[in-house]
Write an enzyme that holds these catalytic residues in place. Structure first.
Site, PDB file in Angstrom:
ATOM      1  N   HIS A  37     -22.940  27.531 -34.274  1.00 18.29           N
ATOM      2  CA  HIS A  37     -21.708  28.188 -34.719  1.00 18.29           C
ATOM      3  C   HIS A  37     -21.804  29.693 -34.490  1.00 18.29           C
ATOM      4  O   HIS A  37     -22.281  30.424 -35.376  1.00 18.29           O
ATOM      5  CB  HIS A  37     -21.473  27.894 -36.196  1.00 18.29           C
ATOM      6  CG  HIS A  37     -21.423  26.432 -36.508  1.00 18.29           C
ATOM      7  ND1 HIS A  37     -22.550  25.641 -36.576  1.00 18.29           N
ATOM      8  CD2 HIS A  37     -20.369  25.614 -36.753  1.00 18.29           C
ATOM      9  CE1 HIS A  37     -22.190  24.397 -36.852  1.00 18.29           C
ATOM     10  NE2 HIS A  37     -20.874  24.354 -36.967  1.00 18.29           N
ATOM     11  N   HIS A 272     -15.593  28.463 -33.587  1.00 15.30           N
ATOM     12  CA  HIS A 272     -16.263  28.175 -34.861  1.00 15.30           C
ATOM     13  C   HIS A 272     -17.572  27.404 -34.631  1.00 15.30           C
ATOM     14  O   HIS A 272     -18.609  27.799 -35.158  1.00 15.30           O
ATOM     15  CB  HIS A 272     -15.328  27.379 -35.778  1.00 15.30           C
ATOM     16  CG  HIS A 272     -16.061  26.585 -36.803  1.00 15.30           C
ATOM     17  ND1 HIS A 272     -16.462  27.116 -37.995  1.00 15.30           N
ATOM     18  CD2 HIS A 272     -16.541  25.315 -36.771  1.00 15.30           C
ATOM     19  CE1 HIS A 272     -17.133  26.200 -38.664  1.00 15.30           C
ATOM     20  NE2 HIS A 272     -17.192  25.105 -37.960  1.00 15.30           N
ATOM     21  N   GLU A 436     -18.383  18.676 -63.603  1.00  8.47           N
ATOM     22  CA  GLU A 436     -19.656  18.090 -63.147  1.00  8.47           C
ATOM     23  C   GLU A 436     -20.084  18.642 -61.791  1.00  8.47           C
ATOM     24  O   GLU A 436     -21.280  18.856 -61.544  1.00  8.47           O
ATOM     25  CB  GLU A 436     -19.559  16.564 -63.041  1.00  8.47           C
ATOM     26  CG  GLU A 436     -19.403  15.839 -64.364  1.00  8.47           C
ATOM     27  CD  GLU A 436     -17.954  15.740 -64.805  1.00  8.47           C
ATOM     28  OE1 GLU A 436     -17.065  16.328 -64.145  1.00  8.47           O
ATOM     29  OE2 GLU A 436     -17.702  15.086 -65.830  1.00  8.47           O
ATOM     30  N   HIS A 498     -15.289   3.525 -66.652  1.00  8.30           N
ATOM     31  CA  HIS A 498     -16.426   4.220 -67.244  1.00  8.30           C
ATOM     32  C   HIS A 498     -17.731   3.429 -67.153  1.00  8.30           C
ATOM     33  O   HIS A 498     -18.775   3.915 -67.552  1.00  8.30           O
ATOM     34  CB  HIS A 498     -16.138   4.554 -68.713  1.00  8.30           C
ATOM     35  CG  HIS A 498     -15.217   5.716 -68.880  1.00  8.30           C
ATOM     36  ND1 HIS A 498     -14.024   5.796 -68.211  1.00  8.30           N
ATOM     37  CD2 HIS A 498     -15.327   6.847 -69.621  1.00  8.30           C
ATOM     38  CE1 HIS A 498     -13.422   6.933 -68.538  1.00  8.30           C
ATOM     39  NE2 HIS A 498     -14.190   7.592 -69.384  1.00  8.30           N
TER      40      HIS A 498
HETATM   41  C1  LIG Z   1     -18.306  19.678 -47.552  1.00  7.65           C
HETATM   42  C2  LIG Z   1     -18.163  19.959 -46.095  1.00  7.65           C
HETATM   43  N1  LIG Z   1     -17.135  19.424 -45.421  1.00  7.65           N
HETATM   44  C3  LIG Z   1     -17.001  19.626 -44.095  1.00  7.65           C
HETATM   45  C4  LIG Z   1     -17.916  20.372 -43.421  1.00  7.65           C
HETATM   46  C5  LIG Z   1     -17.811  20.549 -41.903  1.00  7.65           C
HETATM   47  N2  LIG Z   1     -17.452  21.949 -41.647  1.00  7.65           N
HETATM   48  C6  LIG Z   1     -18.359  22.841 -41.274  1.00  7.65           C
HETATM   49  S1  LIG Z   1     -17.718  24.391 -41.215  1.00  7.65           S
HETATM   50  C7  LIG Z   1     -16.178  23.825 -41.634  1.00  7.65           C
HETATM   51  C8  LIG Z   1     -15.010  24.730 -41.855  1.00  7.65           C
HETATM   52  C9  LIG Z   1     -15.254  26.056 -41.391  1.00  7.65           C
HETATM   53  O1  LIG Z   1     -14.308  26.958 -41.836  1.00  7.65           O
HETATM   54  P1  LIG Z   1     -14.814  28.293 -42.500  1.00  7.65           P
HETATM   55  O2  LIG Z   1     -15.502  27.956 -43.730  1.00  7.65           O
HETATM   56  O3  LIG Z   1     -13.638  29.194 -42.586  1.00  7.65           O
HETATM   57  O4  LIG Z   1     -15.867  28.852 -41.485  1.00  7.65           O
HETATM   58  P2  LIG Z   1     -15.579  29.638 -40.132  1.00  7.65           P
HETATM   59  O5  LIG Z   1     -14.624  28.808 -39.329  1.00  7.65           O
HETATM   60  O6  LIG Z   1     -15.000  30.921 -40.520  1.00  7.65           O
HETATM   61  O7  LIG Z   1     -16.893  29.717 -39.473  1.00  7.65           O
HETATM   62  C10 LIG Z   1     -16.193  22.467 -41.799  1.00  7.65           C
HETATM   63  C11 LIG Z   1     -14.997  21.675 -42.140  1.00  7.65           C
HETATM   64  C12 LIG Z   1     -18.982  20.919 -44.162  1.00  7.65           C
HETATM   65  N3  LIG Z   1     -19.929  21.642 -43.602  1.00  7.65           N
HETATM   66  N4  LIG Z   1     -19.067  20.726 -45.494  1.00  7.65           N
END
Ligand SMILES: Cc1ncc(C[n+]2csc(CCOP(=O)(O)OP(=O)(O)O)c2C)c(N)n1
Length: 696
Positions: A37, A272, A436, A498
């Site tokens: 990334h 990304h 939680e 539950h």
């Molecule tokens: C709980 C979770 N769901 C999905 C992902 C897959 N994932 C990695 S980064 C991302 C989104 C990235 O958006 P952002 O947080 O704005 O990061 P940027 O694009 O700015 O690098 C996703 C959906 C993850 N890492 N964790």
């Protein structure tokens, strides 16, 4: 570089070089690995530079220095941002490792991993978790500072910083954790938000349009917005203001551009999670005035500038040590206590007050026995911290009279539910409210910070809400203890929503998590000992709501057997067994009853208590075979949960009485009977099993 006075040394040109060095280490590493990334590190490099070079107090030569500032990269996918900073500031992470980003055996895995990469405070990647971890760290700091600092001795005094992303803020766990952090007024928590309007698959215009600043203000946070994420002076001023704000956690919303500087990829979601591509790497370097070759280029003056952190860090730790030595002279008792806590050691006599429960046929619920043990331990272990997701009256997890962890300035309007005692940051009861997800993530932060032994309580069914952080606790090898009560359909009237069915199987599937389901009060006490003594693994204690008999240990084996995961609780009356009965928790009562009844029918059964698969599997083959001899193939397991996995112990010819459908709302005893958890049914199934084996 630890204090702002050194900023005069860094000319804008030098700062720019440093920032581009961070950017292009990330770009080149991702390109080289052909995976990763690049976009996030490119956009967030300036804020990271300002934080790490002008504020962060740390010692790269000793990442474990206790009073260091904590830094969490919650957006773990941007791992190369952190690896670049760790390499540049002189941690034990070489440029060679950066070149081996994401490769087998490297110290630069795809997402930051605590324990593997020196300087990584917590494993991040599942978005939102790091956000919650940071809050746990800030709670740990506030607790230890309040308990141990004395006038003139700020032994514990550090900030918790994080870089968080859109994804972090979108995840529900962050909302829970932010809400609690605002309530607790954690003033030394400072988050930089990489506000780039791009996520993995889209622009945030498609998904995330609330006013983030107002949202955090409503939580009680101090917020500042920065329009230009490349303006170092503004970022510096904002960080300074955030540090001065002592009564609220801070969120600094920094407008950045993903893949900043890339002519064709900036502000696109493609940047990304994929390498820029060789041509685009070249164009980006040209655009930002960076040499195209060699890859992984770091100008000497950049390294020299960043590496000042090494000496500054050493000096900071030396000053702290000298101060600690004076503190130890002035307050020897406190210093001893704190040293134990920092090293993760249990104080002498920590277990002296743990009760031995007298035999009692009517018995006691294991949650109630656990409550007594918790209070006995808490009296002797001052950094044993209880957290509960609004269920402590039911889970019996309050540390009575030992104060509530709350902001000391907050006026108590209605103290209902308070554990009693004082009200402040040295409170031993962390009320998490109905959160939680946050509780799980915060406990990881508490444990990762060090100095605290955290446990958290809820119903077993709601372990589902904590599973992501539990998985991470296991992955990191953190000492976190979970108390899960209401452990089966036996909880009764609350009904199938539950009544846990598959949760035990689910938790047992997590590698490195020790799950223990004790059968009576004395096994519960031993289970707590195991949990306290276990260092690098989380432990989940699974406890009943309903009473279970406290076994007469003069008639059956000692509860110490729990330490080995499974043990012969009651040997077959005539010696060599025809059959082995195995159970955990509340079902032990049934197999003990069946053993007696079967004897009348000349069936010679051995009763095995198996509170923990994981502990049992850690034993030698010899021991395991002595408890469950391979030659005795008639085996029946009884547990009020999913049968999944039990055949591993009962073998192909064995049988299991369990629950493979949802429960029902009815009194617990009725439900247990209707679902076949009776001595009669156990005996019947045994006889059927033996008949079947005779025929075969
Ligand atoms: C709980 C979770 N769901 C999905 C992902 C897959 N994932 C990695 S980064 C991302 C989104 C990235 O958006 P952002 O947080 O704005 O990061 P940027 O694009 O700015 O690098 C996703 C959906 C993850 N890492 N964790």
């Amino acid at each position: 570089m630890a204090n702002a006075s050194s900023t005069s040394l860094s000319t804008p040109e030098l700062a720019n070089l440093c920032i581009n060095a961070i950017r292009f280490l990330a770009v080149d590493a991702v390109q080289n690995a052909n995976s990763g990334h690049p976009g996030m590190p490119m956009g967030a490099a300036p804020m990271a530079y300002v934080l790490w070079s002008r504020f962060l107090r740390h010692n790269p030569s000793n990442p474990q220095w206790f009073d260091r500032d904590r830094f969490v990269l919650s957006a773990g996918h941007g791992s190369m941002l952190l690896y670049s900073l760790l390499y540049l500031t002189g941690y034990d992470l070489s440029l060679e490792e950066i070149k081996r980003f994401r490769q087998w055996g490297s110290k630069t895995p795809g997402h930051p991993e605590r324990g593997l990469v020196p300087g990584v405070e917590t494993t991040t990647g599942p978005l939102g978790q790091g956000f919650g971890n940071g809050i746990g760290m800030a709670i740990a700091e506030a607790f230890l500072a309040d308990r141990y600092n004395r006038p003139g001795f700020e032994i514990i005094n550090h900030y918790t910083y994080a870089i968080v992303s859109d994804g972090d803020l979108m995840e529900g766990v962050a909302s829970e954790a932010a809400s609690l952090a605002g309530h607790l007024k954690l003033g030394k928590l400072i988050y930089l938000y990489d506000n780039n309007y791009i996520s993995l698959a889209a622009s945030t215009d498609l998904t995330f349009t609330e006013d983030r600043a107002k949202r955090f203000e409503a939580y009680g946070w101090h917020t500042q917005s920065i329009e230009d994420g490349n303006d170092l002076n503004v970022i510096e001023s904002a960080l300074r203001a955030a540090r001065e704000e002592r009564d609220r956690p801070s969120l600094i919303l920094v407008r950045t551009h993903i893949a900043y500087g890339s002519p064709h990829k900036q502000d696109t979601f493609e940047s990304h999670g994929a390498p820029l591509g060789e041509e685009e790497v070249k164009l980006t370097k040209q655009n930002l005035g960076w040499p195209v070759e060699p890859a992984f280029y770091v100008p000497d003056q950049v390294l020299e500038h960043f590496r000042q952190s090494v000496d500054e860090g050493k000096r900071a730790e030396e000053r702290w040590k000298a101060n600690f030595a004076r503190y130890a002279e002035a307050f020897p008792g406190l210093a001893r206590e704190l040293r134990h806590a920092m090293r993760g050691e249990l104080p002498d006599g920590w277990d002296e007050l743990i009760p031995i429960f007298p035999a009692n046929v009517k018995g006691v619920a294991t949650r109630v026995a656990s409550g007594e043990v918790i209070n006995a331990i808490a009296t002797r272990v001052p950094t044993f911290l209880a957290s509960s997701a609004d269920l402590d009256p039911s889970t019996h997890t309050s540390i009575r009279g030992m104060c509530d962890f709350e902001n000391p300035q907050e006026a108590i309007r209605d103290p209902q539910g308070s554990a009693g005692g004082c009200w402040g940051y040295s409170g031993r009861n962390l009320h998490c409210g109905v959160r939680e997800h946050a509780m799980g993530a915060m406990m990881n932060g508490l444990a990762a910070h060090g100095g605290i032994i955290p446990f958290g309580a809820t119903f077993l069914i709601f372990s589902d809400y904590m599973r992501p952080p539990m998985r991470l606790a296991a992955l990191m090898g953190l000492k976190v203890i979970y108390v899960f009560t209401h452990d089966s359909i036996g909880l009764g009237e609350d009904g199938p929503t539950h009544q846990p069915v598959e949760q035990l199987a689910n938790l047992r599937a997590i590698p490195n998590l020790v799950v223990i389901r004790p059968c009576d009060a004395n096994e519960t006490a031993i289970a707590w000992r195991v949990a306290m003594e276990t260092q690098d693994q989380p432990v989940a204690l699974v406890l009943t709501r309903q009473n279970v008999p406290t076994l007469d240990r003069t008639q059956v084996a000692r509860a110490e057997g729990l330490r080995r995961g499974a043990y012969i609780l009651s040997e077959a009356p005539e010696g060599n067994p025809d059959l082995i009965l195995i159970a955990s928790g509340s079902e032990i009562r049934l197999i003990l009853g069946a053993q007696q009844r079967l004897r009348e029918q000349n069936v010679n059964a051995r009763v095995v208590s198996m509170p923990s698969w994981q502990l049992f599997e850690a034993q030698s083959q010899e021991y395991r075979d002595s408890v469950i001899p391979p030659s005795v193939r008639a085996r029946l397991a009884v547990e009020a949960g999913s049968t999944q996995g039990w055949h591993r112990f009962v073998g192909e010819q064995g049988d299991v009485i369990g629950v493979n459908r949802f429960g029902v709302s009815a009194p617990g005893e009725v439900l247990m009977r209707e679902y076949g958890f009776t001595v009669e049914n156990v005996c019947e199934r045994v006889l059927r099993l033996l008949r079947g084996m005779l025929k075969a």
